[in-house]
Scaffold this motif. Structure first.
Motif, PDB file in Angstrom:
ATOM      1  N   UNK A 302       0.851  -1.188   0.000  1.00 43.41           N
ATOM      2  CA  UNK A 302       0.000   0.000   0.000  1.00 43.41           C
ATOM      3  C   UNK A 302       0.887   1.238   0.000  1.00 43.41           C
ATOM      4  N   UNK A 303       0.591   2.189  -0.859  1.00 43.85           N
ATOM      5  CA  UNK A 303       1.454   3.350  -1.028  1.00 43.85           C
ATOM      6  C   UNK A 303       0.625   4.628  -1.086  1.00 43.85           C
ATOM      7  N   UNK A 304       1.293   5.779  -0.839  1.00 38.87           N
ATOM      8  CA  UNK A 304       0.607   7.053  -0.969  1.00 38.87           C
ATOM      9  C   UNK A 304       1.509   8.151  -1.537  1.00 38.87           C
ATOM     10  N   UNK A 305       2.609   7.747  -2.226  1.00 38.14           N
ATOM     11  CA  UNK A 305       3.513   8.719  -2.832  1.00 38.14           C
ATOM     12  C   UNK A 305       3.841   8.286  -4.261  1.00 38.14           C
ATOM     13  N   UNK A 306       3.939   9.245  -5.190  1.00 34.30           N
ATOM     14  CA  UNK A 306       4.157   8.876  -6.597  1.00 34.30           C
ATOM     15  C   UNK A 306       5.466   8.141  -6.836  1.00 34.30           C
ATOM     16  N   UNK A 307       6.512   8.441  -6.055  1.00 30.81           N
ATOM     17  CA  UNK A 307       7.785   7.758  -6.275  1.00 30.81           C
ATOM     18  C   UNK A 307       7.697   6.266  -5.968  1.00 30.81           C
ATOM     19  N   UNK A 308       6.668   5.855  -5.218  1.00 31.65           N
ATOM     20  CA  UNK A 308       6.505   4.436  -4.906  1.00 31.65           C
ATOM     21  C   UNK A 308       5.861   3.663  -6.061  1.00 31.65           C
ATOM     22  N   UNK A 309       5.468   4.399  -7.119  1.00 29.93           N
ATOM     23  CA  UNK A 309       4.977   3.749  -8.335  1.00 29.93           C
ATOM     24  C   UNK A 309       6.115   3.282  -9.230  1.00 29.93           C
ATOM     25  N   UNK A 310       7.317   3.818  -9.019  1.00 33.20           N
ATOM     26  CA  UNK A 310       8.391   3.673  -9.995  1.00 33.20           C
ATOM     27  C   UNK A 310       8.698   2.218 -10.312  1.00 33.20           C
ATOM     28  N   UNK A 311       8.831   1.380  -9.280  1.00 36.63           N
ATOM     29  CA  UNK A 311       9.187  -0.020  -9.525  1.00 36.63           C
ATOM     30  C   UNK A 311       7.974  -0.941  -9.523  1.00 36.63           C
ATOM     31  N   UNK A 312       6.755  -0.351  -9.526  1.00 37.61           N
ATOM     32  CA  UNK A 312       5.541  -1.174  -9.498  1.00 37.61           C
ATOM     33  C   UNK A 312       5.216  -1.675 -10.905  1.00 37.61           C
ATOM     34  N   UNK A 313       4.933  -2.962 -11.013  1.00 43.14           N
ATOM     35  CA  UNK A 313       4.533  -3.538 -12.289  1.00 43.14           C
ATOM     36  C   UNK A 313       3.033  -3.360 -12.529  1.00 43.14           C
ATOM     37  N   UNK A 314       2.289  -3.225 -11.446  1.00 43.66           N
ATOM     38  CA  UNK A 314       0.847  -2.983 -11.528  1.00 43.66           C
ATOM     39  C   UNK A 314       0.475  -2.010 -10.423  1.00 43.66           C
ATOM     40  N   UNK A 315      -0.337  -1.003 -10.762  1.00 41.38           N
ATOM     41  CA  UNK A 315      -0.908  -0.111  -9.761  1.00 41.38           C
ATOM     42  C   UNK A 315      -2.404  -0.386  -9.687  1.00 41.38           C
ATOM     43  N   UNK A 316      -2.904  -0.627  -8.474  1.00 40.74           N
ATOM     44  CA  UNK A 316      -4.329  -0.852  -8.246  1.00 40.74           C
ATOM     45  C   UNK A 316      -4.905   0.370  -7.548  1.00 40.74           C
ATOM     46  N   UNK A 317      -5.962   0.933  -8.125  1.00 38.01           N
ATOM     47  CA  UNK A 317      -6.723   1.991  -7.457  1.00 38.01           C
ATOM     48  C   UNK A 317      -7.976   1.317  -6.907  1.00 38.01           C
ATOM     49  N   UNK A 318      -8.063   1.112  -5.580  1.00 38.52           N
ATOM     50  CA  UNK A 318      -9.124   0.278  -5.012  1.00 38.52           C
ATOM     51  C   UNK A 318     -10.430   1.043  -4.831  1.00 38.52           C
ATOM     52  N   UNK A 319     -11.403   0.347  -4.277  1.00 37.95           N
ATOM     53  CA  UNK A 319     -12.678   0.966  -3.975  1.00 37.95           C
ATOM     54  C   UNK A 319     -12.553   2.015  -2.887  1.00 37.95           C
ATOM     55  N   UNK A 320     -13.524   2.917  -2.844  1.00 39.64           N
ATOM     56  CA  UNK A 320     -13.552   3.975  -1.845  1.00 39.64           C
ATOM     57  C   UNK A 320     -14.990   4.424  -1.633  1.00 39.64           C
ATOM     58  N   UNK A 321     -15.293   4.854  -0.412  1.00 37.98           N
ATOM     59  CA  UNK A 321     -16.612   5.411  -0.113  1.00 37.98           C
ATOM     60  C   UNK A 321     -16.688   6.884  -0.489  1.00 37.98           C
ATOM     61  N   UNK A 322     -15.586   7.422  -1.010  1.00 33.95           N
ATOM     62  CA  UNK A 322     -15.562   8.826  -1.412  1.00 33.95           C
ATOM     63  C   UNK A 322     -14.805   8.989  -2.714  1.00 33.95           C
ATOM     64  N   UNK A 323     -15.454   8.684  -3.854  1.00 38.49           N
ATOM     65  CA  UNK A 323     -14.770   8.717  -5.142  1.00 38.49           C
ATOM     66  C   UNK A 323     -14.207  10.097  -5.453  1.00 38.49           C
ATOM     67  N   UNK A 324     -15.021  11.139  -5.281  1.00 39.16           N
ATOM     68  CA  UNK A 324     -14.561  12.497  -5.588  1.00 39.16           C
ATOM     69  C   UNK A 324     -13.464  12.923  -4.618  1.00 39.16           C
ATOM     70  N   UNK A 325     -13.616  12.579  -3.355  1.00 40.27           N
ATOM     71  CA  UNK A 325     -12.573  12.897  -2.370  1.00 40.27           C
ATOM     72  C   UNK A 325     -11.275  12.174  -2.719  1.00 40.27           C
ATOM     73  N   UNK A 326     -11.356  10.906  -3.106  1.00 39.01           N
ATOM     74  CA  UNK A 326     -10.159  10.148  -3.480  1.00 39.01           C
ATOM     75  C   UNK A 326      -9.495  10.748  -4.711  1.00 39.01           C
ATOM     76  N   UNK A 327     -10.295  11.217  -5.665  1.00 42.95           N
ATOM     77  CA  UNK A 327      -9.765  11.834  -6.870  1.00 42.95           C
ATOM     78  C   UNK A 327      -8.985  13.103  -6.520  1.00 42.95           C
TER      79      UNK A 327
END
Length: 526
Positions: A302-327
Motif C-alpha cells: 500500500x502506497x501514498x507517494x508517486x515515487x513508490x509507483x516507480x518499480x511497481x509492475x501494476x498499480x491498483x486503485x481500489x474501492x472507496x466510499x468517497x470517489x470524488x474525495x479520493x480523486x
C-alpha cells in the motif's frame, strides 16, 4: 459433544479494538462446525468499509461473511443487521438489514432516531435482538462478536453490540485481550470493573490472545486475576503470523508502506511481480488484493507517494466510499499525474469500483459527496452518474477466456462509451476498470490477468498453475479453528455456550459510577 440444543450463544468482547475478536469468533465457529455443531456468527452493529453482498442482495460486514464461511453456512443479513459505513470523520451511511437507509451523524444515529424512521437505540436494539433470536431458533449455537470495548461507558446507553445485546439476550461474555500490546491484566480487570453489576454478571472470563513465549510464565498472573475478579481464563492463544483473514476496517491504521501478507513461496518464474495499491481515503474492500498477495512471487504494498509507483509492475486503485474525495487526494499528492504517465508509457493500472469510476472522463455526484460535476482522470471512456439507489449484486461472467464471479456495491452508474469490454467496465491499452469486487478470487481469471500484467511490464513472472484462493482461505480458517481447539479450554467453552454465564459471579470493585442505581434497577440500560 452431547446434549446439543438450539439457541446456545456467546458474546466475544474485547478489551480494545483489534484485540482479536473477529479472529476468535471465526475460530470458535470453525471449531464448532468441525464438531458437527450447526453454528452461525453474529454482530449486531458493525462499522466497516469492507463489506460483502449475500446471495439475496443484502450488504453486510465482510468479517461476518468470513465468519459464516468459517461456520460453513451461507451469510445473511441476520448476521449483521446494522452496518455503518463511514463517509467522513462524523458521518456514516446506515445499512439496516442489508439495505442502505441514509446518512447520519454519530449524534443523530445514537440519538433521536434512524433514517429508517425508527425510535433510536431502543428500536435498533429490538431489531438486533430479533435477528439474534431468529438465528438462535435455527442454529445450535450463535457466536456473537462485540465492537471496540464493552467498557466504553460513554456509549453504554446507546449500546446495541456489546453489553446492550448481551443483557437483552442473556448471553455469556468472553473478554479477549491482546497481550502483545501489553497491559493485558490491567485491561481485563479494568474492563470488568467499569461495568455495571447487571453487566458484570454476564462476564464469564477471559481469553488471552497473541501470546509469545512460555505459557507457564503467564500462569501466576492468570491465577491472580481469577483471585481478584472471580473469573477464570478460557485459554491462551499464541501469536499467529500470516492469518490472512478479511480485515474489518480500513480506517483503523495508516496502510502506507504496509505489505499485504502473502504465501511464503518463491516465484514460479525468474522474477517477482510488484503491485502498488493506492491507499486512497475511505478505502473500501481493499481485501480485493488478497488474491494477488496469495500468488507466489507477487508482492503487494500500500502506497501514498508517486515515487513508490516507480518499480511497481501494476498499480491498483481500489474501492472507496468517497470517489470524488479520493480523486482530489490523488491530484493533491501527485499520484494522478503518476497514473497518467503510467498509462502513457503502457504500464498496467487496474481500477476497482470507486477506483474504476475516477479513471473515467466525467463524474456527476449529487449523492455521495454532492460535489456536482467533476472531471475524472480521463484514462477510460466512461461517464459516471451517482444514483440514490445502491447497486448490490453478485454478478457472474467471463473475461480473458475464463469464468469470473464477483460482487458489486456502488452508487455510481457507469456509462461505458468505448474501449475493449472488461467485465462490466472496459480496457484501454494498459488501463483496466471494473465495478466487480472479488473478481481476482477467480483463479483462472487472476492467472490470465497477471500474465498480461507481466507481459506489459516486461517481467519474467509466471503465475503458479495450481494456486487456489478458495483452498488457501479454507486453510486459513482451519488454522483459526486449530488455535481454539489446541489452546482454549474447549470443554469449558462449550459449557459456557450451552449453559450461559456461571451463577454467582462476584461484583468487581470499583465498578460503574452508577452501580448503586443499577443494583436497584438492574433492568435499565446504563
Amino acid at each position: 459433544m452431547t446434549g446439543q440444543r438450539r439457541g446456545g450463544g456467546l458474546l466475544v468482547a474485547g478489551t480494545t479494538s483489534d484485540a482479536g475478536k473477529s479472529v476468535v469468533t471465526a475460530g470458535i465457529c470453525r471449531w464448532l462446525a468441525r464438531q458437527g455443531v450447526k453454528v452461525a456468527p453474529f454482530k449486531g452493529q458493525n462499522m466497516s468499509l469492507n463489506s460483502y453482498v449475500t446471495r439475496d442482495g443484502a450488504e453486510i460486514g465482510r468479517a461476518q461473511a468470513m465468519q459464516a464461511q468459517a461456520a460453513r453456512v451461507e451469510p445473511s443479513a441476520l448476521m449483521n443487521p446494522v452496518l455503518l459505513k463511514p463517509g467522513s470523520d462524523r458521518t456514516s451511511q446506515v445499512v439496516l438489514l442489508g439495505r442502505p437507509v441514509g446518512e447520519m451523524s454519530a449524534r443523530g444515529f445514537f440519538g433521536s432516531g434512524t433514517p429508517a424512521g425508527g425510535g433510536g437505540r431502543e428500536a435498533l436494539l429490538s431489531t438486533v435482538v430479533e435477528c439474534l433470536e431468529e438465528l438462535r431458533s435455527t442454529y445450535d449455537a450463535v457466536i456473537c462478536e462485540g465492537a471496540g470495548s464493552p467498557a466504553e461507558i460513554n456509549l453504554r446507553r446507546t449500546d446495541i453490540v456489546n453489553m446492550g445485546v448481551a443483557r437483552a439476550a442473556d448471553l455469556p461474555v468472553l473478554v479477549v485481550g491482546d497481550i502483545d500490546r501489553g497491559g493485558v491484566f490491567a485491561s481485563f480487570f479494568g474492563t470488568t470493573a467499569l461495568l455495571a453489576p447487571a453487566d458484570q454478571r454476564l462476564v464469564a472470563g477471559y481469553l488471552v490472545n497473541k501470546f509469545r513465549g512460555d505459557v507457564s510464565l503467564l500462569r501466576p498472573g492468570l491465577d491472580m486475576l481469577e483471585g481478584i475478579t472471580g473469573r477464570r481464563s478460557y485459554g491462551v492463544l499464541p501469536y499467529a503470523h500470516g492469518l490472512g483473514i478479511d480485515e474489518e476496517d480500513g480506517l483503523r491504521v495508516s496502510l502506507r508502506g504496509a505489505v499485504r501478507e502473502s504465501v511464503v513461496a518463491p516465484p514460479v518464474g525468474d522474477e517477482v511481480l510488484r503491485v502498488a495499491v493506492c491507499a486512497v481515503p475511505l478505502m473500501s474492500n481493499f481485501t480485493d488484493v488478497d488474491a494477488l498477495a496469495a500468488e507466489p512471487g507477487v508482492v503487494v504494498r500500500f502506497v501514498d507517494r508517486p515515487e513508490e509507483f516507480v518499480d511497481a509492475d501494476l498499480v491498483v486503485v481500489p474501492g472507496t466510499r468517497g470517489t470524488v474525495r479520493a480523486l482530489a487526494w490523488l491530484r493533491e499528492r501527485g499520484l494522478a499525474d503518476a497514473l497518467l504517465r503510467r498509462a502513457a508509457e503502457g504500464r498496467p493500472v487496474l481500477g476497482i469500483c470507486g477506483g474504476f469510476q475516477l479513471l473515467g472522463e466525467h463524474i456527476e455526484d449529487d449523492v455521495e459527496s454532492r460535489a456536482g460535476e467533476v472531471p475524472g482522470l480521463g484514462l477510460l471512456p466512461v461517464r459516471v452518474r451517482f444514483a440514490a439507489d445502491k447497486t448490490l449484486a453478485r454478478p457472474t461472467g467471463s473475461a480473458l477466456g475464463e469464468p469470473v464471479e464477483g460482487y458489486e456495491i456502488h452508487h455510481g452508474v457507469a456509462e461505458v462509451l468505448g474501449g475493449e469490454a472488461f467485465l462490466d467496465g472496459c480496457r484501454v491499452g494498459s488501463v483496466w476498470g471494473t465495478h466487480w469486487h472479488g473478481s481476482l478470487e477467480s483463479d483462472g481469471f487472476r492467472r490470465g490477468f497477471l500474465r498480461r500484467v507481466a507481459d506489459a511490464a516486461g517481467r519474467r513472472f509466471v503465475p503458479a498453475p495450481d494456486t487456489s484462493f478458495a483452498a488457501l482461505r479454507e486453510e486459513q480458517l482451519d488454522r483459526l479453528g486449530d488455535l481454539i481447539a489446541e489452546h482454549a479450554d474447549t470443554d469449558a467453552l462449550w459449557r459456557l455456550i450451552e449453559g450461559g454465564a456461571p451463577a454467582n459471579l462476584p461484583f468487581v470493585p470499583p465498578g460503574h459510577p452508577d452501580h448503586a442505581a443499577h443494583a436497584a434497577h438492574p433492568g435499565t440500560p446504563s
